[in-house]
Design a protein around this motif. Structure first.
Motif, PDB file in Angstrom:
ATOM      1  N   VAL A  21       1.831  -2.469  -3.233  1.00 15.85           N
ATOM      2  CA  VAL A  21       2.805  -1.897  -4.159  1.00 15.85           C
ATOM      3  C   VAL A  21       3.156  -3.025  -5.117  1.00 15.85           C
ATOM      4  N   MET A  22       2.914  -2.765  -6.402  1.00 16.08           N
ATOM      5  CA  MET A  22       3.115  -3.809  -7.399  1.00 16.08           C
ATOM      6  C   MET A  22       3.893  -3.248  -8.581  1.00 16.08           C
ATOM      7  N   LEU A  59       6.272  -0.453 -14.702  1.00 14.93           N
ATOM      8  CA  LEU A  59       5.643   0.594 -13.911  1.00 14.93           C
ATOM      9  C   LEU A  59       5.610   0.171 -12.453  1.00 14.93           C
ATOM     10  N   LEU A  60       5.873   1.101 -11.567  1.00 15.25           N
ATOM     11  CA  LEU A  60       5.673   0.890 -10.140  1.00 15.25           C
ATOM     12  C   LEU A  60       4.273   1.403  -9.850  1.00 15.25           C
ATOM     13  N   ILE A  61       3.432   0.545  -9.282  1.00 11.76           N
ATOM     14  CA  ILE A  61       2.025   0.886  -9.110  1.00 11.76           C
ATOM     15  C   ILE A  61       1.648   0.837  -7.636  1.00 11.76           C
ATOM     16  N   PHE A  62       1.083   1.935  -7.172  1.00 10.20           N
ATOM     17  CA  PHE A  62       0.604   2.050  -5.799  1.00 10.20           C
ATOM     18  C   PHE A  62      -0.906   1.868  -5.849  1.00 10.20           C
ATOM     19  N   ILE A  63      -1.401   0.894  -5.074  1.00 10.44           N
ATOM     20  CA  ILE A  63      -2.802   0.502  -5.200  1.00 10.44           C
ATOM     21  C   ILE A  63      -3.533   0.652  -3.873  1.00 10.44           C
ATOM     22  N   ILE A  68       5.571   5.715 -12.572  1.00  9.85           N
ATOM     23  CA  ILE A  68       4.698   5.209 -11.516  1.00  9.85           C
ATOM     24  C   ILE A  68       3.241   5.420 -11.924  1.00  9.85           C
ATOM     25  N   ARG A  69       2.356   4.794 -11.160  1.00  8.71           N
ATOM     26  CA  ARG A  69       0.924   4.953 -11.397  1.00  8.71           C
ATOM     27  C   ARG A  69       0.189   4.705 -10.082  1.00  8.71           C
ATOM     28  N   PHE A  70      -0.948   5.356  -9.916  1.00 11.41           N
ATOM     29  CA  PHE A  70      -1.813   5.136  -8.762  1.00 11.41           C
ATOM     30  C   PHE A  70      -3.110   4.503  -9.247  1.00 11.41           C
ATOM     31  N   ASP A  71      -3.441   3.340  -8.689  1.00 10.95           N
ATOM     32  CA  ASP A  71      -4.658   2.617  -9.063  1.00 10.95           C
ATOM     33  C   ASP A  71      -5.557   2.448  -7.843  1.00 10.95           C
ATOM     34  N   ILE A  72      -6.816   2.198  -8.126  1.00 11.26           N
ATOM     35  CA  ILE A  72      -7.781   1.806  -7.095  1.00 11.26           C
ATOM     36  C   ILE A  72      -8.389   0.487  -7.542  1.00 11.26           C
ATOM     37  N   VAL A  73      -8.475  -0.460  -6.618  1.00 16.64           N
ATOM     38  CA  VAL A  73      -9.158  -1.719  -6.897  1.00 16.64           C
ATOM     39  C   VAL A  73     -10.324  -1.838  -5.926  1.00 16.64           C
ATOM     40  N   GLY A  74     -11.512  -1.940  -6.494  1.00 18.82           N
ATOM     41  CA  GLY A  74     -12.712  -2.173  -5.701  1.00 18.82           C
ATOM     42  C   GLY A  74     -12.966  -3.666  -5.625  1.00 18.82           C
ATOM     43  N   VAL A  75     -13.186  -4.147  -4.421  1.00 23.29           N
ATOM     44  CA  VAL A  75     -13.512  -5.559  -4.199  1.00 23.29           C
ATOM     45  C   VAL A  75     -14.962  -5.591  -3.718  1.00 23.29           C
ATOM     46  N   TYR A  76     -15.796  -6.297  -4.453  1.00 27.84           N
ATOM     47  CA  TYR A  76     -17.229  -6.334  -4.169  1.00 27.84           C
ATOM     48  C   TYR A  76     -17.684  -7.764  -3.921  1.00 27.84           C
ATOM     49  N   ARG A  77     -18.431  -7.937  -2.840  1.00 24.81           N
ATOM     50  CA  ARG A  77     -19.019  -9.253  -2.552  1.00 24.81           C
ATOM     51  C   ARG A  77     -20.532  -9.103  -2.634  1.00 24.81           C
ATOM     52  N   ASP A 102      -4.534   4.221 -13.230  1.00 28.23           N
ATOM     53  CA  ASP A 102      -4.202   5.641 -13.321  1.00 28.23           C
ATOM     54  C   ASP A 102      -5.350   6.476 -12.762  1.00 28.23           C
ATOM     55  N   ALA A 103      -5.812   6.103 -11.583  1.00 30.34           N
ATOM     56  CA  ALA A 103      -7.008   6.696 -10.986  1.00 30.34           C
ATOM     57  C   ALA A 103      -6.821   8.143 -10.535  1.00 30.34           C
ATOM     58  N   PHE A 104      -5.594   8.505 -10.182  1.00 30.04           N
ATOM     59  CA  PHE A 104      -5.338   9.885  -9.733  1.00 30.04           C
ATOM     60  C   PHE A 104      -3.851  10.147  -9.714  1.00 30.04           C
TER      61      PHE A 104
END
Length: 118
Positions: A41-42, A47-51, A93-102, A115-117
């Motif tokens: 939660v950031m 904006l309050l963003i749920f990730i 508020i906003r909903f985000d997705i963060v992809g972490v790739y190695r 603003d993914a959904f």
């Protein structure tokens, strides 16, 4: 703790650090309500963003954002509603997705879907 849980927590920490470096403020990690958990939660620009953070060791089986299904989204929204009520938040508020790739060499990259959904 299972290895995939350790990897998930590491990905969440990496994503949080990366977002903080971009000016985001970390408010909470692993916020739970019922069966739902919000990874990060950031706050950013009032904006309050749920990730939701998703880790992938490659893209052969798809991108991270493809693994957030409708059931997961509903749970995230429910937990976010509770968080908003608990914190008495009255702004956007906003909903985000963060992809972490190695990649194979161990290099970590990020894909941020704002603003993914909802």
């Amino acid at each position: 703790m299972a290895e995939h849980n350790d990897t998930g927590r590491l990905a969440e920490q990496l994503a949080a650090d990366w977002l903080v470096s971009k000016g985001y403020e970390l408010l909470d990690t692993n916020y739970r309500h019922g069966y739902a958990e919000i990874d990060l939660v950031m706050k950013h620009k009032e904006l309050l963003i749920f990730i939701e953070v998703k880790f992938r060791s490659g893209t052969g089986f798809g991108y991270a954002e493809e693994f957030v299904d409708s059931t997961k989204k509903k749970l995230l929204v429910k937990a976010a509603d509770h968080y908003i009520y608990e914190k008495d938040w009255h702004k956007d508020i906003r909903f985000d997705i963060v992809g972490v790739y190695r990649d194979r060499s161990g290099t970590v990259n990020f894909r941020h879907f704002e603003d993914a959904f909802y």
